[in-house]
Design a protein around this motif. Structure first.
Motif, mmCIF file in Angstrom:
data_model
loop_
_atom_site.group_PDB
_atom_site.id
_atom_site.type_symbol
_atom_site.label_atom_id
_atom_site.label_comp_id
_atom_site.label_asym_id
_atom_site.label_seq_id
_atom_site.Cartn_x
_atom_site.Cartn_y
_atom_site.Cartn_z
ATOM 1 N N THR A 25 0.896 -1.210 0.094
ATOM 2 C CA THR A 25 -0.041 0.074 0.006
ATOM 3 C C THR A 25 0.790 1.234 0.069
ATOM 4 O OG1 THR A 25 -1.880 -1.135 1.143
ATOM 5 C CG2 THR A 25 -1.794 1.225 1.247
ATOM 6 N N ARG A 26 1.677 1.108 0.957
ATOM 7 C CA ARG A 26 2.645 2.350 0.873
ATOM 8 C C ARG A 26 3.323 2.665 -0.435
ATOM 9 N NH1 ARG A 26 4.260 0.571 6.067
ATOM 10 N NH2 ARG A 26 5.969 -0.269 5.311
ATOM 11 N N TRP A 27 3.930 1.654 -0.797
ATOM 12 C CA TRP A 27 4.732 1.835 -2.377
ATOM 13 C C TRP A 27 3.639 2.179 -3.417
ATOM 14 C CZ3 TRP A 27 4.038 -0.419 -7.348
ATOM 15 C CH2 TRP A 27 5.011 -0.065 -7.937
ATOM 16 N N LEU A 28 2.555 1.671 -3.376
ATOM 17 C CA LEU A 28 1.529 2.199 -4.456
ATOM 18 C C LEU A 28 1.008 3.549 -4.316
ATOM 19 C CD1 LEU A 28 0.152 0.695 -6.921
ATOM 20 C CD2 LEU A 28 -1.723 -0.034 -5.306
ATOM 21 N N GLU A 29 0.874 3.807 -2.929
ATOM 22 C CA GLU A 29 0.454 5.367 -2.705
ATOM 23 C C GLU A 29 1.690 6.301 -3.018
ATOM 24 O OE1 GLU A 29 -0.449 5.178 1.287
ATOM 25 O OE2 GLU A 29 -2.474 4.788 1.062
ATOM 26 N N ALA A 30 2.765 5.848 -3.149
ATOM 27 C CA ALA A 30 3.812 6.643 -3.450
ATOM 28 C C ALA A 30 3.994 6.920 -5.095
ATOM 29 C CB ALA A 30 5.245 6.229 -3.241
ATOM 30 N N GLN A 31 3.178 6.110 -5.793
ATOM 31 C CA GLN A 31 3.130 6.189 -7.235
ATOM 32 C C GLN A 31 2.043 7.097 -7.536
ATOM 33 O OE1 GLN A 31 5.885 4.363 -8.441
ATOM 34 N NE2 GLN A 31 5.963 3.895 -6.120
ATOM 35 N N ARG A 32 1.299 7.469 -6.714
ATOM 36 C CA ARG A 32 0.403 8.469 -6.986
ATOM 37 C C ARG A 32 -0.556 8.296 -8.357
ATOM 38 N NH1 ARG A 32 1.403 12.801 -3.346
ATOM 39 N NH2 ARG A 32 3.387 12.797 -2.812
ATOM 40 N N THR A 33 -1.255 7.156 -8.229
ATOM 41 C CA THR A 33 -2.085 6.662 -9.207
ATOM 42 C C THR A 33 -3.434 7.406 -9.281
ATOM 43 O OG1 THR A 33 -3.218 4.875 -7.892
ATOM 44 C CG2 THR A 33 -1.269 4.272 -8.983
ATOM 45 N N GLY A 34 -3.653 8.127 -8.171
ATOM 46 C CA GLY A 34 -5.134 8.801 -8.001
ATOM 47 C C GLY A 34 -6.338 7.912 -7.772
ATOM 48 N N LYS A 35 -6.011 6.772 -7.420
ATOM 49 C CA LYS A 35 -7.112 5.704 -7.203
ATOM 50 C C LYS A 35 -6.813 4.952 -6.177
ATOM 51 C CE LYS A 35 -8.294 4.724 -12.173
ATOM 52 N NZ LYS A 35 -8.612 3.573 -12.955
ATOM 53 N N ALA A 36 -7.928 4.497 -5.384
ATOM 54 C CA ALA A 36 -7.843 3.789 -3.855
ATOM 55 C C ALA A 36 -7.181 2.691 -4.043
ATOM 56 C CB ALA A 36 -9.196 3.200 -3.660
ATOM 57 N N THR A 37 -5.966 2.647 -3.314
ATOM 58 C CA THR A 37 -4.872 1.667 -3.484
ATOM 59 C C THR A 37 -5.328 0.208 -3.088
ATOM 60 O OG1 THR A 37 -4.032 2.272 -1.203
ATOM 61 C CG2 THR A 37 -2.926 3.040 -3.177
ATOM 62 N N ASP A 38 -6.393 0.246 -2.022
ATOM 63 C CA ASP A 38 -7.099 -1.086 -1.441
ATOM 64 C C ASP A 38 -7.831 -1.784 -2.809
ATOM 65 O OD1 ASP A 38 -8.910 0.858 -1.506
ATOM 66 O OD2 ASP A 38 -9.949 -0.168 0.173
ATOM 67 N N VAL A 39 -8.521 -0.894 -3.618
ATOM 68 C CA VAL A 39 -9.333 -1.509 -4.927
ATOM 69 C C VAL A 39 -8.201 -1.818 -5.855
ATOM 70 C CG1 VAL A 39 -10.884 -0.913 -6.530
ATOM 71 C CG2 VAL A 39 -11.266 -0.001 -4.095
#
Length: 335
Positions: A174-188
């Protein structure tokens, strides 16, 4: 290269380097883990490290070996992969590889062969590779990558040392994906990608999130008899079958959790909790376990020559029957 990009690969990287320190580098190493976890990145990073003229913790990135590798033109780095997704690796590719390996490495150091989707080796290709796996030649390292180790022929599997890459802890992913700033909910995104971070990132710019949500809604309709399974299988025929079966595996695991513990705090598909709870209340645990076994066999069948449309139809017909009898016998016939 500085440092390895993905934090969840650190342990695997340390093990690869331990082989080097001990001077016990495997000639054939099977690297296995989920699709989208970074197996190819790990193998290529290690390959560059082996081909680098001035390596330290990682490849230097500046020497002639690194420049050739980064340009994709290093003659001592070979890649074997299916010509397209889902297609087998044919025997001709292995024969060409064997002919290349008969020559000495052009730069006098290591020669690395990376097999992408090694489980896609057809039987003739696998048989042709056996002797080379046992005796690949001096300073030759063969890295076989797969997300389906059980689909490999036993003759290949038994000739390799193995390196397993587990899915990362959810907090790390989750932390890594949030750092990529995808603009979408990481859990989904992680739910759609079945917890594989790189696959989740790749899906961020696609319509896979909506496809999954729609597919789940349609599956609910099938159980409640608002939708015919065969007609749904026909509509699904244009979607990636591997993703559809993977999503159904994930939903079934969550349904088993909810059937066992209705207030289960952790679900892989937390955004679908309401629909999953509605389903779990009318499904039998024994039938869910039977359907889960059916899904695993279907996943293996997708690696072969199965009739994919018939496979989807059988899955959805059995899915429609889940809530009707706890004594259902599951008998999947590969097509």
């Amino acid at each position: 290269m500085g440092s390895i990009l993905y934090p969840w690969l650190d342990e695997a990287w340390q093990r690869l380097n331990a082989y080097l320190v001990a001077q016990r580098l495997p000639q054939a190493l099977l690297i296995h883990g989920a699709d989208g976890i970074g197996k190819t990145h790990l193998a290529e990073t290690f390959a560059q490290r082996l081909l680098c003229k001035n390596p330290e913790a990682f490849a230097c990135g500046d020497c002639a070996g690194c420049r050739l590798f980064l340009a994709g033109t290093h003659p001592d780095f070979l890649r074997i992969e299916p010509v397209e997704r889902g297609k087998p690796i044919a025997v001709d590719a292995i024969r060409h590889l064997i002919a290349n390996l008969a020559l000495k490495p052009q730069y006098g150091g290591y020669r690395i062969v990376v097999f992408c989707a090694a489980h896609q080796l057809n039987i003739n290709a696998a048989n042709a590779l056996l002797k080379t796996l046992e005796e690949p030649g001096e300073n030759t390292v063969m890295l076989l990558l797969t997300d389906s180790p059980s689909a490999l022929p036993a003759t290949i599997f038994s000739r390799c040392q193995r390196l397993s890459i587990p899915l990362p802890d959810n907090a790390i992913a989750t932390r890594w994906l949030e750092a990529q700033r995808t603009g979408k909910a990481t859990d989904v995104l992680l739910a759609v990608a079945r917890c594989a971070p790189l696959k989740a990132l790749a899906l961020a710019d696609s319509d896979a999130v909506e496809q999954r949500r729609t597919a789940f809604s349609e599956c609910v309709d099938v159980v409640f008899r608002r939708q015919e399974p065969v007609s749904l299988a026909e509509r699904w025929s244009t979607l990636a079958h591997e993703d559809l079966v993977g999503w159904m595996v994930s939903w079934t695991i969550d349904l088993i959790r909810l059937r066992s513990l209705p207030d289960c705090p952790h679900l892989d598909n937390s955004d679908l909790r309401e629909g999953l709870q509605a389903l779990a209340g009318r499904l039998h645990l024994k039938s869910l376990f039977g359907f889960f076994d059916l899904l695993l066999r279907a996943k293996r069948a997708l690696n072969g020559q199965a009739n994919r449309q018939l496979l989807l139809e059988e899955l959805l017909i059995h899915w429609a029957q889940l809530g009707r009898s706890p004594q259902t016998e599951w008998d999947y016939h590969e097509c």
